[in-house]
Design a protein around this motif. Structure first.
Motif, mmCIF file in Angstrom:
data_model
loop_
_atom_site.group_PDB
_atom_site.id
_atom_site.type_symbol
_atom_site.label_atom_id
_atom_site.label_comp_id
_atom_site.label_asym_id
_atom_site.label_seq_id
_atom_site.Cartn_x
_atom_site.Cartn_y
_atom_site.Cartn_z
ATOM 1 N N PRO A 110 4.123 8.725 -5.800
ATOM 2 C CA PRO A 110 3.621 9.414 -7.006
ATOM 3 C C PRO A 110 4.149 8.786 -8.292
ATOM 4 C CG PRO A 110 4.359 11.003 -5.359
ATOM 5 C CD PRO A 110 4.782 9.659 -4.858
ATOM 6 N N GLY A 111 3.231 8.439 -9.188
ATOM 7 C CA GLY A 111 3.592 7.885 -10.488
ATOM 8 C C GLY A 111 3.495 6.383 -10.589
ATOM 9 N N VAL A 112 3.435 5.677 -9.468
ATOM 10 C CA VAL A 112 3.410 4.216 -9.522
ATOM 11 C C VAL A 112 2.138 3.714 -10.202
ATOM 12 C CG1 VAL A 112 3.220 2.116 -8.121
ATOM 13 C CG2 VAL A 112 4.950 3.829 -7.560
ATOM 14 N N ILE A 113 0.982 4.206 -9.790
ATOM 15 C CA ILE A 113 -0.287 3.722 -10.347
ATOM 16 C C ILE A 113 -0.427 4.054 -11.832
ATOM 17 C CG2 ILE A 113 -2.797 3.869 -10.202
ATOM 18 C CD1 ILE A 113 -1.481 2.233 -8.001
ATOM 19 N N PRO A 114 -0.176 5.313 -12.278
ATOM 20 C CA PRO A 114 -0.289 5.595 -13.717
ATOM 21 C C PRO A 114 0.629 4.744 -14.576
ATOM 22 C CG PRO A 114 -0.223 7.639 -12.470
ATOM 23 C CD PRO A 114 0.095 6.549 -11.508
ATOM 24 N N PHE A 115 1.878 4.563 -14.145
ATOM 25 C CA PHE A 115 2.794 3.752 -14.944
ATOM 26 C C PHE A 115 2.407 2.276 -14.907
ATOM 27 C CE2 PHE A 115 5.939 7.298 -14.828
ATOM 28 C CZ PHE A 115 6.240 7.311 -16.182
ATOM 29 N N ALA A 116 1.876 1.823 -13.778
ATOM 30 C CA ALA A 116 1.434 0.428 -13.692
ATOM 31 C C ALA A 116 0.272 0.165 -14.652
ATOM 32 C CB ALA A 116 1.026 0.093 -12.261
ATOM 33 N N LEU A 117 -0.683 1.076 -14.698
ATOM 34 C CA LEU A 117 -1.836 0.919 -15.600
ATOM 35 C C LEU A 117 -1.402 1.045 -17.061
ATOM 36 C CD1 LEU A 117 -4.549 2.958 -13.651
ATOM 37 C CD2 LEU A 117 -4.318 0.466 -13.812
ATOM 38 N N CYS A 118 -0.466 1.957 -17.324
ATOM 39 C CA CYS A 118 0.065 2.076 -18.684
ATOM 40 C C CYS A 118 0.728 0.777 -19.116
ATOM 41 C CB CYS A 118 1.066 3.229 -18.760
ATOM 42 S SG CYS A 118 1.980 3.325 -20.315
ATOM 43 N N LEU A 119 1.495 0.173 -18.208
ATOM 44 C CA LEU A 119 2.186 -1.070 -18.549
ATOM 45 C C LEU A 119 1.205 -2.220 -18.755
ATOM 46 C CD1 LEU A 119 5.049 -2.156 -18.988
ATOM 47 C CD2 LEU A 119 5.046 -2.915 -16.610
ATOM 48 N N PHE A 120 0.043 -2.156 -18.115
ATOM 49 C CA PHE A 120 -0.995 -3.164 -18.339
ATOM 50 C C PHE A 120 -1.291 -3.290 -19.837
ATOM 51 C CE2 PHE A 120 -5.373 -4.297 -19.132
ATOM 52 C CZ PHE A 120 -5.635 -5.340 -18.257
ATOM 53 N N PHE A 121 -1.503 -2.162 -20.487
ATOM 54 C CA PHE A 121 -1.840 -2.182 -21.911
ATOM 55 C C PHE A 121 -0.597 -2.318 -22.792
ATOM 56 C CE2 PHE A 121 -5.505 -0.154 -19.940
ATOM 57 C CZ PHE A 121 -6.550 -0.831 -20.549
ATOM 58 N N LEU A 137 11.193 5.131 -9.313
ATOM 59 C CA LEU A 137 10.109 5.192 -8.329
ATOM 60 C C LEU A 137 10.448 4.380 -7.082
ATOM 61 C CD1 LEU A 137 7.034 4.880 -10.732
ATOM 62 C CD2 LEU A 137 7.933 6.937 -9.648
ATOM 63 N N GLY A 138 11.240 3.332 -7.232
ATOM 64 C CA GLY A 138 11.637 2.530 -6.081
ATOM 65 C C GLY A 138 12.602 3.240 -5.164
ATOM 66 N N THR A 139 13.215 4.331 -5.653
ATOM 67 C CA THR A 139 14.103 5.145 -4.823
ATOM 68 C C THR A 139 13.597 6.589 -4.791
ATOM 69 O OG1 THR A 139 15.514 5.515 -6.765
ATOM 70 C CG2 THR A 139 16.129 3.710 -5.288
ATOM 71 N N HIS A 140 12.275 6.740 -4.803
ATOM 72 C CA HIS A 140 11.646 8.058 -4.868
ATOM 73 C C HIS A 140 11.964 8.880 -3.620
ATOM 74 C CE1 HIS A 140 8.354 11.059 -5.258
ATOM 75 N NE2 HIS A 140 8.528 10.838 -6.551
ATOM 76 N N SER A 141 12.000 10.201 -3.793
ATOM 77 C CA SER A 141 12.335 11.084 -2.673
ATOM 78 C C SER A 141 11.298 11.055 -1.562
ATOM 79 C CB SER A 141 12.476 12.530 -3.191
ATOM 80 O OG SER A 141 11.278 12.961 -3.817
ATOM 81 N N SER A 142 10.094 10.558 -1.848
ATOM 82 C CA SER A 142 9.065 10.483 -0.814
ATOM 83 C C SER A 142 9.353 9.381 0.196
ATOM 84 C CB SER A 142 7.689 10.247 -1.446
ATOM 85 O OG SER A 142 7.646 8.992 -2.110
ATOM 86 N N LEU A 143 10.288 8.477 -0.131
ATOM 87 C CA LEU A 143 10.665 7.406 0.795
ATOM 88 C C LEU A 143 11.740 7.896 1.749
ATOM 89 C CD1 LEU A 143 10.936 4.544 -1.820
ATOM 90 C CD2 LEU A 143 9.172 4.734 -0.090
ATOM 91 N N ARG A 144 11.697 7.424 2.957
ATOM 92 C CA ARG A 144 12.747 7.737 3.909
ATOM 93 C C ARG A 144 14.024 6.998 3.523
ATOM 94 N NH1 ARG A 144 8.428 7.183 7.430
ATOM 95 N NH2 ARG A 144 9.031 5.067 8.034
ATOM 96 N N GLY A 145 15.156 7.516 3.980
ATOM 97 C CA GLY A 145 16.447 6.982 3.564
ATOM 98 C C GLY A 145 16.664 5.533 3.938
ATOM 99 N N LEU A 178 0.834 -1.207 0.000
ATOM 100 C CA LEU A 178 0.000 0.000 0.000
ATOM 101 C C LEU A 178 0.864 1.250 0.000
ATOM 102 C CD1 LEU A 178 -2.762 1.302 0.095
ATOM 103 C CD2 LEU A 178 -2.716 1.105 2.605
ATOM 104 N N GLU A 179 1.899 1.260 0.829
ATOM 105 C CA GLU A 179 2.794 2.416 0.880
ATOM 106 C C GLU A 179 3.488 2.633 -0.449
ATOM 107 O OE1 GLU A 179 6.527 4.077 3.625
ATOM 108 O OE2 GLU A 179 5.554 2.150 4.078
ATOM 109 N N ALA A 180 3.877 1.534 -1.111
ATOM 110 C CA ALA A 180 4.532 1.651 -2.417
ATOM 111 C C ALA A 180 3.565 2.173 -3.476
ATOM 112 C CB ALA A 180 5.097 0.302 -2.843
ATOM 113 N N CYS A 181 2.297 1.773 -3.392
ATOM 114 C CA CYS A 181 1.298 2.245 -4.355
ATOM 115 C C CYS A 181 1.070 3.748 -4.258
ATOM 116 C CB CYS A 181 -0.034 1.522 -4.143
ATOM 117 S SG CYS A 181 -0.054 -0.196 -4.689
ATOM 118 N N LEU A 182 1.323 4.326 -3.073
ATOM 119 C CA LEU A 182 1.096 5.753 -2.851
ATOM 120 C C LEU A 182 2.245 6.616 -3.347
ATOM 121 C CD1 LEU A 182 -0.483 5.657 0.729
ATOM 122 C CD2 LEU A 182 -1.653 5.841 -1.475
#
Length: 543
Positions: A321-332, A446-454, A315-319
C-alpha cells in the motif's frame, strides 16, 4: 558452545577488518551508524556531482552568440555575476573556434539544443530502466560490492565522455552511448544507499535523519557545479574528468569501509525498534556469541541475516500500500526537479538580469543556490513529516506551494540579482523537499511495511520502483525543455507548474486517508473528555 549456530556473516570490508585487527575489538553500534551515514553521504554526493557537468557545459557546446572577453575569476573567488567571457586562453584551433562562438559539433547547429536534450533523456531513460533491475539485484547481492561496481563504472564512462574533447570527437553517437552506459551504472546508487540506511536505522525519526542525510543530493550538485565550472577554462573535457575521478575514488572508499548490513558485523536486525548502542558490547565476537546463546525465538530472529533473508519480487513490492501513488507522484516531482538540475544554468546564462547576461561560469555557480534551498527543504520536509506523522500531506503541501513560487521566479527573477537569489532558493526548498522525502523516508518506510513478512527484504526493490518511476519523469522533463525552450521559457514554466500540481494531486487519496486517521484518533479523546464530567453527577446522585 556450538559454533554451528553462530550468525552467518559476509567478510568484513578490508578497511574495517584492518582497523579491527589493530584495535583488537569491534566498534559500537553508534560508531557503525556514523560510519554508514558518512560513507553513503559521500558516495551519493559523488553520484550527483558526476551528473552535473552536462548542465554546466551546455552553453559551451551550444553557445549564445553574444559574448565579450571579460576575465574575472568565478565564484566563490570572484563575483557571482560576471559578463559573458571567452572560455579558453590558449591559442589552439579549438580556442579560436570557441572565440568565434561556434561551439562544439555536433551540438552547435540549429538542432543543438534539441541534441543536448536528447543526451539528457538518453542518460535518464537508461537510468530509470536500470533502476528497476538494480533494485531487484540490490536485494539479492552484496550491497557493498554492488555499489562499488556502480560507482567505478560510472566514473569510467563519465570520464570517457570528457575524453571526447581531447580526442576531438564530433560524432553524436559517441556522446549518446557514453551517457547511456553511464546511466545504467548510475542506477545502482540510490537503491543501494537507501537500503543500507534502512538496514541501520529504525523508523523512529527516520524522516529527520534521512532529510539531513539527503543533503548529499544538493551537496553533490553544488560540488559538481563548482568542479565543472572551475576547470572550464582548460577545456570542457576537464569538467567531466574531475567529477568522474571523484566518483571512481568514492567507489574504492565504499569497497574498503562500508558495512552494508548490521547483521553481518554481529548486530541483530535493527529494523523496527532501534537497538540502543549501550545495550550491546563493543566486541563484535561477544555480540555474536550472545545472539547465538539467546532463546529459540531470538535465535530465529537473529539468523535472519543478509545471507538468508527472502527477497521480494517487483510485483509483490508494487502491491505494498502506497508504493504506486508515491511512485507516480515522484514521476512528476522529479520532472520538475531535474528540469532545474539540467537546465537552470542554461536558463540563467540566456536570461538578462537587470539587463545583463551572465557567463557560463557564473550561471553554473549561481545555480548552486537552488540546491542550497533544496538542502533546507529536504530537512524541513523530513522533520515536519516526523512530527505530524504525515508523509503524504507534507509532500503534497510542498508541491502545491512550489507552483506560485516558480511562477514568481519566472515573472520577477530578472528584476534584480537579490530577488533572483531569494526566489531561486525558495523554489529549491519547495521543489526538492518532497522529492527528498519520497526518495528517502517514504521509500524506507514502504520497504519495511507491515504487510511484508519478517523474513522479507524489499528496501532496495521498493526504492527502485519509486525512484525508477520518478526517473522516467526526470528524463521527460529535460527532453521537453529542450524543445519548449526554443518556443520561449514561459512554455517551460507552464510545464513545471502542471507537473507540480499533478504530483500533489496524485497523493490526494493518501492525504485523505492520513487526515481521516488523525481525525478518528482525536474524536475518542474528545468524547472521553466530554463524557467524563457528565458521569460525575450521576455517580454522586447514586451515593
Amino acid at each position: 558452545m556450538s559454533r554451528g549456530i553462530i550468525v552467518p556473516m559476509r567478510d568484513d570490508p578490508p578497511g574495517i577488518f584492518l582497523i579491527r585487527s589493530i584495535r583488537g575489538k569491534g566498534w559500537s553500534l553508534n560508531t557503525y551508524r556514523y560510519m554508514v551515514l558518512v560513507i553513503t553521504f559521500i558516495a551519493y554526493t559523488s553520484y550527483h556531482a558526476s551528473r552535473k557537468p552536462s548542465s554546466i557545459v551546455k552553453s559551451v557546446l551550444d553557445p549564445n552568440p553574444n559574448s565579450n572577453s571579460n576575465r574575472i575569476l568565478p565564484w566563490p573567488v570572484g563575483d557571482i555575476f560576471i559578463g559573458k567571457e571567452v572560455m579558453f586562453t590558449n591559442t589552439s584551433i579549438d580556442a579560436v573556434r570557441f572565440r568565434e562562438n561556434k561551439g562544439w559539433a555536433p551540438f552547435n547547429g540549429e538542432d543543438g539544443t534539441s541534441k543536448l536534450g536528447e543526451i539528457d533523456v538518453a542518460f535518464l531513460a537508461c537510468y530509470s530502466i536500470g533502476m528497476y533491475v538494480a533494485g531487484h539485484l540490490g536485494d539479492r547481492l552484496d550491497l557493498r560490492l554492488f555499489l562499488t561496481t556502480g560507482m567505478i563504472g560510472s566514473g569510467i564512462f563519465v570520464m570517457l565522455f570528457g575524453m571526447g574533447y581531447f580526442w576531438n570527437i564530433h560524432v553524436f553517437w559517441f556522446y549518446l552511448v557514453m551517457q547511456m552506459v553511464a546511466g545504467l551504472f548510475q542506477a545502482t546508487g540510490w537503491p543501494s544507499v537507501v537500503a543500507v540506511i534502512g538496514n541501520w536505522f529504525g523508523k523512529r525519526k527516520r524522516g529527520l535523519i534521512m532529510g539531513i542525510w539527503n543533503a548529499h543530493t544538493s551537496v553533490g550538485n553544488i560540488s559538481g557545479s563548482l568542479l565543472a565550472a572551475g576547470v572550464l577554462d582548460y577545456g570542457w573535457g576537464w569538467s567531466f574528468i574531475l567529477p568522474g575521478a571523484f566518483i571512481f575514488l568514492g567507489g574504492i572508499m565504499v569497497y574498503m569501509f562500508l558495512a552494508a548490513y548490521p547483521e553481518d558485523v554481529g548486530f541483530p536486525d535493527l529494523d523496527g525498534s532501534p537497538v540502543e548502542a549501550a545495550a550491546l558490547p563493543d566486541d563484535v565476537e561477544t555480540q555474536i556469541s550472545k545472539v547465538s546463546i539467546a532463546g529459540n525465538e531470538q535465535n530465529t530472529d537473529a539468523q535472519l541475516t543478509s545471507v538468508n533473508r527472502r527477497s521480494v519480487g517487483l510485483l509483490e513490492a508494487c502491491l505494498i500500500p502506497g508504493v504506486i501513488p508515491f511512485a507516480l507522484c515522484l514521476f512528476f516531482a522529479k520532472l520538475v526537479a531535474y528540469t532545474f538540475l539540467y537546465w537552470l544554468p542554461f536558463y540563467l546564462s540566456h536570461t538578462a538580469i537587470e539587463g545583463q547576461y551572465m557567463s557560463v561560469k557564473s550561471a553554473g555557480n549561481l545555480s548552486t543556490l537552488f540546491d542550497v534551498g533544496g538542502i533546507v527543504g529536504g530537512v524541513l520536509a523530513g522533520y515536519i513529516s516526523d512530527v505530524f506523522k504525515a508523509r503524504a500531506i507534507t509532500a503534497a503541501s510542498f508541491m502545491y506551494v512550489a507552483i506560485p513560487v516558480m511562477l514568481l521566479y519566472r515573472a520577477y527573477g530578472n528584476m534584480s540579482k537579490a530577488i533572483n537569489i531569494v526566489l531561486m532558493m525558495i523554489a529549491g526548498l519547495f521543489v526538492n523537499g518532497p522529492y527528498a522525502l519520497i526518495t528517502t523516508a517514504v521509500s524506507a518506510d514502504l520497504g519495511t511495511h507491515s504487510s511484508l513478512r519478517g523474513d522479507s527484504r524489499a528496501l532496495a526493490t521498493v526504492t527502485a520502483i519509486i525512484d525508477g518511476t520518478g526517473s522516467i519523469g526526470a528524463a521527460l522533463g529535460p527532453l521537453l525543455t529542450g524543445f519548449l525552450s526554443t518556443k520561449g521559457w514561459d512554455a517551460v514554466f507552464v510545464m513545471l507548474t502542471v507537473g507540480a500540481f499533478t504530483a500533489g494531486l496524485l497523493l490526494s487519496q493518501l492525504v485523505v486517508t492520513e487526515l481521516r486517521e488523525k481525525f478518528c484518533k482525536q474524536m475518542p479523546s474528545r468524547q472521553n473528555d466530554l463524557a467524563g464530567p457528565a458521569r460525575q453527577p450521576l455517580l454522586s446522585e447514586r451515593r
